[in-house]
Design an enzyme around this catalytic site. Structure first.
Site, PDB file in Angstrom:
ATOM      1  CG  ASP A 170      48.902 -31.452 -24.133  1.00  0.00           C
ATOM      2  OD1 ASP A 170      48.700 -31.587 -25.354  1.00  0.00           O
ATOM      3  OD2 ASP A 170      50.041 -31.550 -23.612  1.00  0.00           O
ATOM      4  CG  ASN A 188      50.244 -28.801 -34.410  1.00  0.00           C
ATOM      5  OD1 ASN A 188      50.008 -27.682 -34.839  1.00  0.00           O
ATOM      6  ND2 ASN A 188      50.554 -29.027 -33.140  1.00  0.00           N
ATOM      7  CD  GLN A 199      50.397 -35.235 -36.788  1.00  0.00           C
ATOM      8  OE1 GLN A 199      50.415 -34.803 -37.941  1.00  0.00           O
ATOM      9  NE2 GLN A 199      49.610 -36.219 -36.403  1.00  0.00           N
ATOM     10  CB  VAL A 205      51.062 -37.760 -30.857  1.00  0.00           C
ATOM     11  CG1 VAL A 205      50.308 -39.086 -30.740  1.00  0.00           C
ATOM     12  CG2 VAL A 205      51.879 -37.488 -29.592  1.00  0.00           C
ATOM     13  CG  HIS A 226      46.281 -34.772 -31.416  1.00  0.00           C
ATOM     14  ND1 HIS A 226      47.149 -35.549 -32.142  1.00  0.00           N
ATOM     15  CD2 HIS A 226      46.987 -33.687 -31.040  1.00  0.00           C
ATOM     16  CE1 HIS A 226      48.333 -34.961 -32.192  1.00  0.00           C
ATOM     17  NE2 HIS A 226      48.255 -33.818 -31.542  1.00  0.00           N
ATOM     18  CG  HIS A 267      46.651 -29.242 -29.757  1.00  0.00           C
ATOM     19  ND1 HIS A 267      47.542 -29.575 -28.763  1.00  0.00           N
ATOM     20  CD2 HIS A 267      47.130 -29.818 -30.885  1.00  0.00           C
ATOM     21  CE1 HIS A 267      48.524 -30.309 -29.270  1.00  0.00           C
ATOM     22  NE2 HIS A 267      48.296 -30.467 -30.553  1.00  0.00           N
TER      23      HIS A 267
HETATM   24  P1  AMP Z   1      51.166 -32.572 -31.481  1.00  0.00           P
HETATM   25  O1  AMP Z   1      52.491 -31.942 -31.246  1.00  0.00           O
HETATM   26  O2  AMP Z   1      50.180 -31.712 -32.204  1.00  0.00           O
HETATM   27  O3  AMP Z   1      51.294 -33.953 -32.108  1.00  0.00           O
HETATM   28  O4  AMP Z   1      50.521 -32.761 -30.046  1.00  0.00           O
HETATM   29  C1  AMP Z   1      50.776 -33.846 -29.225  1.00  0.00           C
HETATM   30  C2  AMP Z   1      50.365 -33.432 -27.861  1.00  0.00           C
HETATM   31  O5  AMP Z   1      50.221 -34.595 -27.070  1.00  0.00           O
HETATM   32  C3  AMP Z   1      51.388 -32.542 -27.134  1.00  0.00           C
HETATM   33  O6  AMP Z   1      50.766 -31.311 -26.768  1.00  0.00           O
HETATM   34  C4  AMP Z   1      51.797 -33.372 -25.936  1.00  0.00           C
HETATM   35  O7  AMP Z   1      52.037 -32.583 -24.783  1.00  0.00           O
HETATM   36  C5  AMP Z   1      50.616 -34.292 -25.775  1.00  0.00           C
HETATM   37  N1  AMP Z   1      50.899 -35.559 -25.114  1.00  0.00           N
HETATM   38  C6  AMP Z   1      51.896 -36.432 -25.386  1.00  0.00           C
HETATM   39  N2  AMP Z   1      51.818 -37.504 -24.588  1.00  0.00           N
HETATM   40  C7  AMP Z   1      50.743 -37.311 -23.796  1.00  0.00           C
HETATM   41  C8  AMP Z   1      50.127 -38.066 -22.743  1.00  0.00           C
HETATM   42  N3  AMP Z   1      50.626 -39.252 -22.347  1.00  0.00           N
HETATM   43  N4  AMP Z   1      49.028 -37.559 -22.152  1.00  0.00           N
HETATM   44  C9  AMP Z   1      48.535 -36.361 -22.535  1.00  0.00           C
HETATM   45  N5  AMP Z   1      49.057 -35.604 -23.513  1.00  0.00           N
HETATM   46  C10 AMP Z   1      50.147 -36.067 -24.140  1.00  0.00           C
END
Ligand code: AMP
Length: 114
Positions: A31, A87, A94, A96, A100, A102
């Protein structure tokens, strides 16, 4: 056509990442903004937006992600203490919209929300 998520761009090699593992179904990356000493993401190559959007057709992928989470925790030396979090939806945190998991470890997690 919906816009590619940042994770699809990573999967396609259009954006760099700290890749720990990949196979035909998923990737595992560090992450970019870790919330624990170990914080990695398991991401299916199939761009399922949210867990709730998965269907019976995705059963194998979902099981695969959970098994890989355990294997990767073993490889990282944290099999005895880690958390797996999904999430689902903006109000659940959430950001992204490409499913996924975590995997968080390397610290003591207190009893709290879960
Ligand atoms: P969520 O908030 O559950 O959608 O988690 C998205 C996660 O993606 C967050 O913990 C971010 O820090 C992580 N994230 C976003 N962009 C990147 C990236 N380019 N490389 C690695 N992790 C990322």
């Amino acid at each position: 056509m919906t816009e590619e998520s940042i994770f699809t761009k990573i999967i396609n090699g259009d954006i760099p990442s700290d890749l720990l593992y990949q196979d035909e179904h998923c990737i595992c990356i560090k992450d970019i903004s870790p919330q624990a000493p170990i914080h990695v993401l398991l991401i299916p190559k199939k761009p399922i937006p949210r867990l709730v959007d998965a269907t019976l057709e995705d059963q194998h992928i979902l099981g695969h992600l959970m098994l890989k989470a355990g294997e990767i925790a073993e490889e990282l030396g944290v099999a005895d203490a880690f958390r797996v979090i999904v999430n689902n939806g903006a109000n659940a945190g959430q950001t992204v919209f490409h499913l996924h998991l975590h995997l968080l470890a390397g610290q003591t997690f207190s009893e709290g929300m879960v």
